[in-house]
Design a protein around this motif. Structure first.
Motif, short mmCIF file in Angstrom:
data_model
loop_
_atom_site.label_atom_id
_atom_site.label_comp_id
_atom_site.label_asym_id
_atom_site.label_seq_id
_atom_site.Cartn_x
_atom_site.Cartn_y
_atom_site.Cartn_z
N LEU A 197 30.27 17.88 -31.38
CA LEU A 197 29.46 16.68 -31.16
C LEU A 197 30.35 15.44 -31.27
N ILE A 199 29.97 11.64 -31.73
CA ILE A 199 28.96 10.69 -32.20
C ILE A 199 29.61 9.33 -32.37
N LEU A 226 23.69 10.82 -38.66
CA LEU A 226 23.76 11.83 -37.60
C LEU A 226 25.00 12.70 -37.76
N TRP A 276 28.09 17.56 -26.85
CA TRP A 276 27.08 16.50 -26.86
C TRP A 276 27.74 15.17 -27.15
N VAL A 278 26.39 11.67 -28.69
CA VAL A 278 25.27 11.00 -29.36
C VAL A 278 25.70 9.56 -29.59
N ALA A 280 25.09 6.39 -30.91
CA ALA A 280 24.31 5.60 -31.85
C ALA A 280 24.96 4.25 -32.18
N ARG A 326 25.54 17.38 -22.91
CA ARG A 326 24.27 16.69 -23.11
C ARG A 326 24.53 15.27 -23.62
N ILE A 328 22.79 11.87 -25.42
CA ILE A 328 21.70 11.32 -26.22
C ILE A 328 22.00 9.85 -26.49
N ALA A 393 17.68 11.98 -38.73
CA ALA A 393 18.73 12.61 -37.93
C ALA A 393 18.44 14.09 -37.72
N ILE A 396 15.72 14.51 -35.18
CA ILE A 396 16.25 14.28 -33.83
C ILE A 396 16.98 15.52 -33.33
N PHE A 397 17.79 16.13 -34.19
CA PHE A 397 18.49 17.35 -33.79
C PHE A 397 17.51 18.52 -33.59
N ALA A 400 16.25 17.89 -30.16
CA ALA A 400 17.32 18.12 -29.18
C ALA A 400 17.54 19.61 -28.97
#
Length: 405
Positions: A197, A199, A226, A276, A278, A280, A326, A328, A393, A396-397, A400
């Motif tokens: 991920l 982030i 997150l 992913w 993310v 933020a 993905r 987000i 968080a 949200i996951f 997802a």
């Protein structure tokens, strides 16, 4: 996954080391949060923190090996503990107990309870640097990490009680508490294991000169939450961050990026290897069209400030995405947050949009809690009430994982 309706029952195994005093803060915090907490105090740990201290904080008697061998117990104590507790924390974890856990030994109340249970176990070692660096200790540490039920918070670098400086300090109590809260939500599942991920977190600064900039009040708390939640769920996390109000969590690879240009460069470098993204971070929308070297005298400051638009990083990432990747996004909005969030979701080509109302009390920039509206590219939506950002968080996951995989 959903958060537990019944408060967790935490069993704390306290090892013999000077860091034992720190566990008092963990116990006190979780009891105040409504958790049931029991404690097993090892014989050596009693030299550092008293049974009276821990029993007062737990609101119940502290257990020792003397209780383990008591003949009047109606059932074997280690079986009773294994069946009633839902989480086990061992902190500080000593080299001696680490070795026993690695080899499945059971000669104490604590180690016997470990073998009699299936509950998730969080361990936080603490010891002298030379002890920690011994090849045998490192081998035991690696063995423990191969067992799925163990969640391992490594020690940190710093000054130790023996006055040496190096690895061996027990993880901060705030990190232990956060990991326990995560385990209460996930029940120890690592559903992000195998995923990388990327982030982003924090605000950017767009400089006019050496000391003046256009910025925003973002503190990075949501992005840090997150990152922390993702690590606790087994992900490999790279955090590209602007200005933060808190340290980066352990086990997270961090890349600092103060300006939007730096953040864009870091994201685009890492993105091809991530699963992913993310987003933020609160990235600036505009920057001064001209940046001046040094500090401008006040008399020379422009009376009008021409601005240049900052490219949208999510849109750039979407254009070059691979089929398995993905995206987000996060949208800080005021007023009716849904129309603008839906428009951004479609325009930027995202899989998920998380919108939050920064004009609501207790939500938004710099707060400990947040609420959100989560929108999917397939038209689904879900509202999340105000809650601590770490738990938000996780929700949200949860969405997802349900919507995107």
């Amino acid at each position: 996954m959903t958060s537990p309706k019944v408060a967790p029952h935490l069993l704390v195994g306290v090892g013999g080391g000077i860091a034992a005093y720190k566990i008092c803060d963990v116990i006190s915090t979780q009891v105040k949060a409504g958790w049931s907490v029991s404690a097993i105090l090892s014989e050596t740990a009693a030299h550092f923190v008293t049974p009276l201290t821990l029993s007062t904080l737990c609101r119940r008697s502290v257990l020792t090996d003397a209780d383990f061998w008591h003949p009047q117990a109606p059932r074997p104590l280690h079986i009773e503990l294994a069946e009633t507790a839902t989480l086990l924390l061992i902190a500080p974890l000593t080299a001696n107990t680490l070795a026993k856990l690695a080899y499945g030994l059971a000669d104490t109340l604590l180690t016997s309870t470990v073998l009699a249970s299936n509950m998730p176990i969080l361990v936080a070692p603490a010891m002298n640097t030379r002890m920690w660096e011994q090849p045998t200790v490192q081998a035991h540490w690696q063995q423990l990490q191969q067992q799925p039920r163990y969640h391992c918070l490594p020690p940190t670098h710093g000054r130790l009680a023996c006055d040496s400086v190096g690895m061996g300090r027990m993880a901060e109590t705030s990190e232990i508490i956060a990991y326990l809260d995560s385990l209460a939500h996930t029940h120890g599942q690592r559903d992000l294991s195998g995923k990388h991920l990327l982030i982003t977190a924090g605000g950017t600064r767009e400089y006019l000169d050496a000391v003046r900039f256009i910025g925003n009040p973002a503190t990075g708390k949501m992005g840090l939450a997150l990152a922390r939640a993702a690590v606790h769920r087994g992900a490999r996390v790279t955090l590209v961050h602007g200005i933060l109000s808190e340290p980066v969590p352990p086990q997270v690879t961090a890349i600092a990026a103060e300006t939007s240009e730096q953040l864009q460069a870091a994201v685009m470098q890492v993105w091809p290897t991530a699963d992913w993204l993310v987003m933020a971070a609160a990235v600036g929308d505009v920057r001064p069209a001209t940046q001046y070297a040094g500090k401008l005298p006040k008399a020379q400051l422009p009376t009008a400030l021409p601005l240049a638009t900052i490219p949208d990083i999510l849109t750039m990432a979407a254009q070059g995405r691979q089929p398995h990747q993905r995206l987000i996004g996060f949208a800080a909005q005021t007023g009716d947050i849904e129309p603008a969030a839906r428009a951004k979701l479609a325009h930027k080509g995202l899989d998920l949009m998380v919108a939050n109302a920064v004009d609501q009390p207790g939500c938004g920039f710099g707060t400990q809690e947040n609420a959100a509206l989560v929108l999917g590219s397939d038209g689904r939506s879900h509202r999340l009430a105000r809650m601590p950002k770490l738990i938000l968080a996780h929700h949200i996951f949860d969405l997802a994982q349900a919507w995107l995989t």
